[in-house]
Design a protein around this motif. Structure first.
Motif, PDB file in Angstrom:
ATOM      1  N   LYS A  68       0.865  -1.176   0.000  1.00  0.00           N
ATOM      2  CA  LYS A  68       0.000   0.000   0.000  1.00  0.00           C
ATOM      3  C   LYS A  68       0.905   1.230   0.000  1.00  0.00           C
ATOM      4  CE  LYS A  68      -3.664   2.158   2.657  1.00  0.00           C
ATOM      5  NZ  LYS A  68      -3.579   2.710   4.011  1.00  0.00           N
ATOM      6  N   GLU A  69       0.665   2.144  -0.916  1.00  0.00           N
ATOM      7  CA  GLU A  69       1.527   3.318  -0.982  1.00  0.00           C
ATOM      8  C   GLU A  69       1.156   4.309   0.114  1.00  0.00           C
ATOM      9  OE1 GLU A  69       1.668   6.045  -4.537  1.00  0.00           O
ATOM     10  OE2 GLU A  69       3.792   5.433  -4.442  1.00  0.00           O
ATOM     11  N   ILE A  70       2.129   4.636   0.954  1.00  0.00           N
ATOM     12  CA  ILE A  70       1.877   5.559   2.066  1.00  0.00           C
ATOM     13  C   ILE A  70       2.534   6.913   1.779  1.00  0.00           C
ATOM     14  CG2 ILE A  70       2.028   5.920   4.563  1.00  0.00           C
ATOM     15  CD1 ILE A  70       0.429   3.421   3.933  1.00  0.00           C
ATOM     16  N   LEU A  71       3.794   6.903   1.385  1.00  0.00           N
ATOM     17  CA  LEU A  71       4.433   8.156   0.968  1.00  0.00           C
ATOM     18  C   LEU A  71       4.344   8.242  -0.549  1.00  0.00           C
ATOM     19  CD1 LEU A  71       7.642   8.603   3.184  1.00  0.00           C
ATOM     20  CD2 LEU A  71       5.298   9.378   3.603  1.00  0.00           C
ATOM     21  N   LYS A  72       3.860   9.400  -1.017  1.00  0.00           N
ATOM     22  CA  LYS A  72       3.540   9.497  -2.448  1.00  0.00           C
ATOM     23  C   LYS A  72       4.256  10.671  -3.086  1.00  0.00           C
ATOM     24  CE  LYS A  72      -0.980   7.584  -1.314  1.00  0.00           C
ATOM     25  NZ  LYS A  72      -2.427   7.808  -1.220  1.00  0.00           N
ATOM     26  N   GLY A  73       5.577  10.684  -2.990  1.00  0.00           N
ATOM     27  CA  GLY A  73       6.332  11.779  -3.592  1.00  0.00           C
ATOM     28  C   GLY A  73       6.634  12.855  -2.578  1.00  0.00           C
ATOM     29  N   PHE A  74       7.376  12.476  -1.550  1.00  0.00           N
ATOM     30  CA  PHE A  74       7.711  13.415  -0.480  1.00  0.00           C
ATOM     31  C   PHE A  74       9.020  14.123  -0.808  1.00  0.00           C
ATOM     32  CE2 PHE A  74       9.505  14.794   3.470  1.00  0.00           C
ATOM     33  CZ  PHE A  74       8.415  15.208   4.229  1.00  0.00           C
ATOM     34  N   ASP A  75       9.015  15.451  -0.722  1.00  0.00           N
ATOM     35  CA  ASP A  75      10.216  16.242  -0.990  1.00  0.00           C
ATOM     36  C   ASP A  75      10.538  17.122   0.204  1.00  0.00           C
ATOM     37  OD1 ASP A  75      10.868  15.891  -3.939  1.00  0.00           O
ATOM     38  OD2 ASP A  75       8.724  16.410  -4.029  1.00  0.00           O
ATOM     39  N   LEU A  76      11.800  17.156   0.597  1.00  0.00           N
ATOM     40  CA  LEU A  76      12.198  18.087   1.666  1.00  0.00           C
ATOM     41  C   LEU A  76      13.715  18.195   1.711  1.00  0.00           C
ATOM     42  CD1 LEU A  76      11.303  19.854   4.109  1.00  0.00           C
ATOM     43  CD2 LEU A  76      11.543  17.818   5.530  1.00  0.00           C
ATOM     44  N   ASP A  77      14.210  19.425   1.802  1.00  0.00           N
ATOM     45  CA  ASP A  77      15.636  19.650   2.014  1.00  0.00           C
ATOM     46  C   ASP A  77      15.829  20.308   3.372  1.00  0.00           C
ATOM     47  OD1 ASP A  77      15.963  18.746  -0.514  1.00  0.00           O
ATOM     48  OD2 ASP A  77      16.482  20.704  -1.406  1.00  0.00           O
ATOM     49  N   ILE A  78      16.846  19.882   4.084  1.00  0.00           N
ATOM     50  CA  ILE A  78      17.147  20.510   5.373  1.00  0.00           C
ATOM     51  C   ILE A  78      18.629  20.866   5.406  1.00  0.00           C
ATOM     52  CG2 ILE A  78      17.185  20.195   7.890  1.00  0.00           C
ATOM     53  CD1 ILE A  78      14.898  18.186   7.588  1.00  0.00           C
ATOM     54  N   ASN A  79      18.905  22.098   5.807  1.00  0.00           N
ATOM     55  CA  ASN A  79      20.299  22.529   5.975  1.00  0.00           C
ATOM     56  C   ASN A  79      20.697  22.448   7.440  1.00  0.00           C
ATOM     57  OD1 ASN A  79      21.037  23.453   3.265  1.00  0.00           O
ATOM     58  ND2 ASN A  79      19.340  24.897   3.595  1.00  0.00           N
ATOM     59  N   ARG A  80      21.981  22.387   7.672  1.00  0.00           N
ATOM     60  CA  ARG A  80      22.479  22.456   9.043  1.00  0.00           C
ATOM     61  C   ARG A  80      22.025  23.771   9.678  1.00  0.00           C
ATOM     62  NH1 ARG A  80      26.476  18.577  10.224  1.00  0.00           N
ATOM     63  NH2 ARG A  80      27.305  17.543   8.364  1.00  0.00           N
ATOM     64  N   GLY A  81      21.706  23.687  10.962  1.00  0.00           N
ATOM     65  CA  GLY A  81      21.292  24.884  11.683  1.00  0.00           C
ATOM     66  C   GLY A  81      19.800  25.167  11.610  1.00  0.00           C
ATOM     67  N   GLU A  82      19.062  24.354  10.839  1.00  0.00           N
ATOM     68  CA  GLU A  82      17.621  24.623  10.684  1.00  0.00           C
ATOM     69  C   GLU A  82      16.753  23.702  11.546  1.00  0.00           C
ATOM     70  OE1 GLU A  82      17.815  26.003   5.961  1.00  0.00           O
ATOM     71  OE2 GLU A  82      16.891  24.074   6.502  1.00  0.00           O
ATOM     72  N   VAL A  83      15.586  24.244  11.887  1.00  0.00           N
ATOM     73  CA  VAL A  83      14.574  23.417  12.544  1.00  0.00           C
ATOM     74  C   VAL A  83      13.330  23.424  11.660  1.00  0.00           C
ATOM     75  CG1 VAL A  83      13.053  23.182  14.546  1.00  0.00           C
ATOM     76  CG2 VAL A  83      15.435  23.858  14.873  1.00  0.00           C
ATOM     77  N   HIS A  84      12.910  22.236  11.262  1.00  0.00           N
ATOM     78  CA  HIS A  84      11.698  22.094  10.449  1.00  0.00           C
ATOM     79  C   HIS A  84      10.618  21.389  11.255  1.00  0.00           C
ATOM     80  CE1 HIS A  84      13.445  22.833   6.272  1.00  0.00           C
ATOM     81  NE2 HIS A  84      14.490  22.920   7.073  1.00  0.00           N
ATOM     82  N   ALA A  85       9.406  21.821  11.056  1.00  0.00           N
ATOM     83  CA  ALA A  85       8.295  21.129  11.709  1.00  0.00           C
ATOM     84  C   ALA A  85       7.380  20.553  10.637  1.00  0.00           C
ATOM     85  CB  ALA A  85       7.525  22.095  12.597  1.00  0.00           C
ATOM     86  N   ILE A  86       6.899  19.338  10.889  1.00  0.00           N
ATOM     87  CA  ILE A  86       5.908  18.749   9.986  1.00  0.00           C
ATOM     88  C   ILE A  86       4.626  18.528  10.774  1.00  0.00           C
ATOM     89  CG2 ILE A  86       5.255  16.706   8.649  1.00  0.00           C
ATOM     90  CD1 ILE A  86       8.032  16.385   7.732  1.00  0.00           C
ATOM     91  N   MET A  87       3.533  19.034  10.242  1.00  0.00           N
ATOM     92  CA  MET A  87       2.236  18.834  10.876  1.00  0.00           C
ATOM     93  C   MET A  87       1.337  18.178   9.854  1.00  0.00           C
ATOM     94  SD  MET A  87       2.036  22.531  12.804  1.00  0.00           S
ATOM     95  CE  MET A  87       1.069  22.028  14.217  1.00  0.00           C
TER      96      MET A  87
END
Ligand SMILES: Nc1ncnc2c1ncn2[C@@H]1O[C@H](COP(=O)(O)OP(=O)(O)OP(=O)(O)O)[C@@H](O)[C@H]1O
Ligand SMILES: [Mg+2]
Lengths: 428, 250
Positions: free
Chosen positions: B16-35
């Motif tokens: 069953k496909e759960i992730l369907k084309g997920f894109d994300l870049d993270i640089n050092r020093g960053e905080v990302h939140a996913i909701m």
């Protein structure tokens, strides 16, 4: 086979009768053996343990140690005790050793004890093993050669663990029949560490009986390591009779064995007793191990606990059967039983069988059994922390098996068996 | 160089496909939140990144510190500096916290061609990290997570993170199970661990955690991919509008 052992008995009559005191016991043993023979897999209690293949061998008996040498195992592990009795191929290594203490404690070879204290030994011999329950027990009665004897008089604590080592390295098809007897009178305490081992070329069939008499308000700990090679046959019956307010801790660690069977029979013969039987085993290759625990709650207000944990790999075969009998008047009984196993290969198998027979009504009993796999989530957790897969597996399996021995208070013994378990797990 | 690049990630569980084309870049020093709503694949993303078996990557790539993350074993990913604080940390009876942490620390040192840590250094590191996170001494003496309360389990994850100082830490619903004071305390600990060389990916349902650990970016995930990205104000908008409205608004 019955004929073979009859002939063997007659041919060795002279040596067997040097211990006049056992004459009747031996005769009865041979008679019982002739009547019941060896057990077979058609019998309910032996359905998990096929004896046919090894019983084709004609096991001779041998009355002395040919090369009376020091036990190698105790040296390897740096195990020490102020008092150690060493057996080599079933014979007491320092011939007829018997240590007698000022406080009345007697510890040593049962052969030596029987020569010096015939009445004392005879008073207990075959009293816990009442009816030669099976052919192996009967043969032991007929052919018993030696074993250890420990007598602890009332109000006595032995404040160090006494050590018994048995090592087998005989390449001949010999049967070693050891009979061990331990007597604790009232208000006494002691711990026995028993280390059994065999070499890879050993063809001995060891057939042992241990009789334990635990007096009122006494505590006995019997910590045993059975480290047998993949060729060894070892069949052991332990019979314990507990008087009121007594405690018995039996901790068993099993590493290997071609065919290894333990039957632990405990009779709680007085109120307020506690019997605690724990086992940890790691099997691989073609190892076969069958553990059976029978607890007879003959009196009220007693507690019993059984906890066995095993790991099986390759073509190993394991069985655990835990019997609990609660008699009609044994009110306020608590009986717990647990057997959990991890089976790592499709060709390995484990059979776990609880049997509860309860005739009293005020009883708390619980039993849990499982046969499963390594916990995938726990593996993932450890690996996501950077622990290599093999190391993670080793950590989880060791922890799983050792849970059965969490009550062992002797840290040195625990360290040694933990190491043995880890070493064996590294191979699976 | 980006710390991590996730490109067009597709992940199946049981076909069953759960992730369907997920894109994300993270640089050092960053905080990302996913909701994102329940069941949209946030934990699946975390699990796929750490390499959970049976999570089948059918397309896409993940580059971590310049290397192909998806080619690495689970433990290699960890040793390279990826850490996951699990949404549901597992109990491991019989493995003591101390033995576990010693094994973990030494595995990392071995990876860096260093000798095993000395007992004194180890105890100091344990002391420092447990003080930072505010875990009590009794927890350290027990088996890993065994009988820990929900909040204690979460603190234990952050304690391990403090011990290991990863480059990228994924915190999956850290706030569930923590009481208000503990949440504050743990968030402060994370803020202290934050520096220009590391990064955090915080999965959460609630604005509150983000009040304490202020993110540089907030992403909203739905049905296996990111549907909207913005700054920290996006989390506040979400709190007042709800998912349906925010996703239909452009
Ligand atoms: N082992 C599995 N087998 C089958 N389906 C699974 C499995 N694990 C997760 N799923 C499914 O994948 C989807 C995504 O689950 P996931 O746990 O990633 O959601 P989530 O976004 O983290 O949700 P929540 O906010 O509730 O934690 C769900 O529909 C879930 O049922
Ligand atoms: Mg989730």
């Amino acid at each position: 086979m019955i004929d073979f052992y009859n002939r063997l008995f007659n041919s060795k009559k002279e040596e067997l009768e040097t211990q006049i005191l056992l004459k009747n016991i031996r005769k009865q043993g041979l008679k019982d053996f002739g009547r019941i023979g060896f057990p077979n897999i058609k019998m309910e209690k032996w359905k998990n343990f096929n004896t046919k293949a090894f019983l084709k061998n004609q096991y001779e008996i041998c009355f002395e140690d040919k090369d009376n040498k020091l036990d190698f195992f105790s040296k390897i592990n740096g195990l020490e005790s102020p008092d150690t009795i060493v057996f080599h191929n079933g014979h007491c290594s320092y011939n007829m050793q018997l240590d007698e203490y000022k406080n009345g404690v007697i510890f040593g070879s049962i052969k030596a004890a029987a020569a010096k204290y015939p009445e004392l030994v005879l008073r207990y011999f075959n009293k816990a093993n009442k009816q030669n329950l099976n052919g192996f027990n009967a043969l032991n009665s007929a052919f018993v050669q030696d074993g250890f004897f420990l007598f602890v008089p009332k109000n006595t604590n032995i404040d160090f663990p006494v050590l018994v080592t048995n090592s087998y390295d005989d390449d001949q098809y010999h049967m070693a029949n050891s009979r061990n007897i331990v007597i604790l009178e009232q208000n006494s305490n002691c711990e026995i560490v028993q280390i059994e081992s065999s070499t890879s070329y050993c063809n001995t069939f060891s057939n042992n009986i241990t009789e334990l008499f635990i007096g009122e308000n006494s505590t006995l700990s019997l910590n045993k390591l059975q480290k047998y090679s993949g060729k060894s046959i070892d069949i052991e019956s332990t019979f314990a009779i507990q008087e009121k307010k007594s405690t018995f801790h039996n901790n068993i660690t099993i590493i290997g064995g071609n065919k290894l069977r333990n039957d632990v029979h405990i009779k709680l013969n007085g109120k307020n007793c506690f019997a605690d039987v724990n086992g940890a085993f790691v099997l691989d290759d073609m190892n076969e191990v069958d553990n059976n625990v029978y607890i007879d709650h003959a009196k009220a207000d007693c507690d019993s606990n059984q906890n066995f944990r095993g790991v099986l790999d390759d073509k190993a075969k394991g069985a655990f059967t835990g019997y609990v009998l609660v008699r009609q008047d044994s009110q306020r009984t608590n009986a717990y039983q647990s057997n959990k196993n991890i089976v790592l290969s499709d060709d390995a198998s484990m059979s776990t069988n609880p049997f509860l027979e309860i005739y009293a009504d005020d009883v708390k009993c619980s039993h849990g059994a499982s046969v499963g796999n390594l916990d995938a989530n726990a593996m993932l957790y450890l690996q996501t922390r950077g622990i290599q897969k093999d190391k993670a597996k080793e950590l989880l399996l060791s922890a799983f098996v050792l849970e059965a021995l969490k009550g062992v208070k002797n840290t040195k013994f625990k360290e040694i068996v933990s190491k043995e378990i880890e070493n064996k797990i590294l191979k699976v | 160089m980006k710390l991590i690049e996730i490109k067009n990630l597709h992940v199946n569980i049981d076909d069953k496909e759960i992730l369907k084309g997920f894109d994300l870049d993270i640089n050092r020093g960053e905080v990302h939140a996913i909701m994102g709503p329940n069941g949209t694949g946030k934990s699946t993303l975390a699990s796929a990144l750490v390499g959970k078996p049976d999570y089948e990557v059918t397309a896409g790539k993940v580059i971590f510190k310049g290397k192909d993350l998806l080619e690495m074993e689970i433990e290699e990913r960890a040793l390279e500096g990826l850490f996951l604080a699990f949404q549901y940390p597992v109990e491991i009876p019989g493995v003591s916290m101390i033995n576990f942490m010693k094994t973990v620390v030494d595995a990392r040192r071995k990876h860096n061609n260093e000798d095993p840590i000395s007992p004194v250094d180890f105890l100091n590191l344990v002391k420092k990290s447990s003080k930072l996170v505010g875990i009590n001494d009794k927890m350290k003496g027990r088996a890993v997570n065994e009988g820990f309360s929900g909040g204690e389990k979460k603190k234990n994850e952050i304690f391990q993170m403090a011990m290991l100082q990863p480059d990228l830490a994924i915190l999956d619903e850290l706030d569930s199970g923590l009481d208000i004071d503990s949440l504050k305390h743990v968030a402060e600990a994370i803020n202290k661990l934050r520096n220009k060389n590391n990064a955090f990916l915080i999965i959460t349902h609630y604005q509150r955690l983000l009040d304490y650990i202020v993110p540089d970016y907030v992403h909203i995930m739905n049905d296996g991919k990111i549907v909207k990205s913005g700054g920290k104000e996006l989390a506040m908008e979400l709190e007042s509008m709800g998912y349906d409205d925010i996703m239909s608004k452009n």
